[in-house]
Design a protein around this motif. Structure first.
Motif, PDB file in Angstrom:
ATOM      1  N   ALA A 186      50.308  22.270  11.810  1.00 10.59           N
ATOM      2  CA  ALA A 186      50.933  20.804  11.426  1.00 10.59           C
ATOM      3  C   ALA A 186      51.272  21.115   9.943  1.00 10.59           C
ATOM      4  O   ALA A 186      50.719  21.940   9.226  1.00 10.59           O
ATOM      5  CB  ALA A 186      50.160  19.677  11.591  1.00 10.59           C
TER       6      ALA A 186
ATOM      7  N   ASP B 248      53.089  16.134  10.054  1.00  7.82           N
ATOM      8  CA  ASP B 248      54.034  15.931  11.290  1.00  7.82           C
ATOM      9  C   ASP B 248      53.555  15.895  12.730  1.00  7.82           C
ATOM     10  O   ASP B 248      54.362  15.472  13.512  1.00  7.82           O
ATOM     11  CB  ASP B 248      55.291  17.195  11.178  1.00  7.82           C
ATOM     12  CG  ASP B 248      54.671  18.356  11.336  1.00  7.82           C
ATOM     13  OD1 ASP B 248      53.209  18.511  11.564  1.00  7.82           O
ATOM     14  OD2 ASP B 248      55.287  19.462  11.070  1.00  7.82           O
ATOM     15  N   ASN B 249      52.371  15.818  13.049  1.00  5.79           N
ATOM     16  CA  ASN B 249      51.651  15.675  14.044  1.00  5.79           C
ATOM     17  C   ASN B 249      51.017  14.168  14.205  1.00  5.79           C
ATOM     18  O   ASN B 249      50.357  13.659  15.007  1.00  5.79           O
ATOM     19  CB  ASN B 249      50.766  16.467  14.500  1.00  5.79           C
ATOM     20  CG  ASN B 249      49.489  16.578  13.556  1.00  5.79           C
ATOM     21  OD1 ASN B 249      49.260  15.847  12.572  1.00  5.79           O
ATOM     22  ND2 ASN B 249      48.434  17.428  13.761  1.00  5.79           N
TER      23      ASN B 249
ATOM     24  N   GLU C 129      48.991  13.013  12.042  1.00  4.38           N
ATOM     25  CA  GLU C 129      47.515  12.830  11.454  1.00  4.38           C
ATOM     26  C   GLU C 129      47.571  12.335  10.122  1.00  4.38           C
ATOM     27  O   GLU C 129      48.551  12.664   9.246  1.00  4.38           O
ATOM     28  CB  GLU C 129      46.937  14.379  11.580  1.00  4.38           C
ATOM     29  CG  GLU C 129      45.370  14.158  10.989  1.00  4.38           C
ATOM     30  CD  GLU C 129      44.696  15.546  11.028  1.00  4.38           C
ATOM     31  OE1 GLU C 129      43.559  15.543  10.605  1.00  4.38           O
ATOM     32  OE2 GLU C 129      45.577  16.643  11.145  1.00  4.38           O
TER      33      GLU C 129
END
Length: 243
Positions: free
Chosen positions: A60, A153-154, A156
């Motif tokens: 990520a 970008d995930n 998290e």
């Protein structure tokens, strides 16, 4: 009599594990958001600092960074330097007790600065520096805790908000801390705000220092492997002499 192949294999595996542990522990100790002054950050004066954001994930990229400023030691002036590929937003909050800066009453102070990816990201194995000019720095404290929030970008979110305690072990998610040096006469005289324009050069020096640090870790790991191999061959030679 000779040393078995299995013994040598076990020795090599042990050396590899030891080397890996050195690298992993060294990486874990430094892989968090931090704030680093360019030169000095003296009490009562102005300073340029770099908010250093490493990417901790292998799958990520970091797309947002938020740095919060303390309300008990408010800063009237926080100026970000533009960073290509990132848009920046400065959020202010009303003060319960106004500040005085250059003879003027200031009833607002910066509460947070947010950088959001706009054509760029901090990818795996990378870091990014976000320069800020800060002032006037407080005179009644030795440090400023700047709690940070890092978004990937995930989706998290990592909250670097745990305040380090003197004499205690480093927390799992430590907040960035700006250490303040003793005040000087120049700072008491109201020195002008530091200019972040020179940060590109300083950032290059810091990147070079990081590279040197990484090389040192690799060399240390290689040294461990060589030491283990030396022990194994020493045992082998000793047993051959006694056979």
């Amino acid at each position: 009599m000779s040393v078995s192949r299995s013994f040598l294999a076990r020795a090599a595996v042990a050396g590899g594990v030891a080397a890996s542990s050195v690298l992993l522990l060294a990486g874990a100790a430094s892989a968090h958001v931090s704030v680093q002054p360019v030169g000095q950050a003296a009490k009562g004066g102005y300073a340029t600092v770099n908010v250093k954001v490493p990417n901790e994930r292998d799958n990520a990229s970091t797309v947002k960074v938020e740095v919060n400023f303390p309300t008990d030691h408010p800063l009237a002036s926080v100026m970000p330097q533009p960073v290509p590929g990132w848009k920046v937003e400065v959020t202010k909050a009303k003060l319960a007790k106004p500040l005085e800066l250059h003879g003027k009453k200031i009833d607002q102070a910066v509460a947070k600065v947010t950088w959001t990816a706009d054509g760029s990201k901090i990818g795996p194995g990378q870091f990014q520096q976000f320069p800020l000019s800060l002032g006037r720095l407080p005179e009644d404290t030795d440090s400023l805790v700047l709690k940070a929030i890092q978004t990937y970008d995930n989706n998290e979110v990592v909250r670097w908000i745990e305040e380090p305690k003197e004499g205690a072990a480093e927390p799992e998610s430590p907040a960035p801390v700006l250490k303040l040096s003793a005040a000087s006469d120049a700072h008491h005289g109201g020195a002008a705000p530091a200019t972040p324009a020179a940060d590109t050069k300083d950032g290059a020096h810091e990147a070079a220092a990081d590279s040197t640090d990484t090389a040192a870790r690799v060399l240390g790991a290689v040294g461990i492997l060589v030491g283990v191999a030396g022990i194994a061959f020493g045992v082998l030679a000793g047993r051959r002499r006694s056979a």
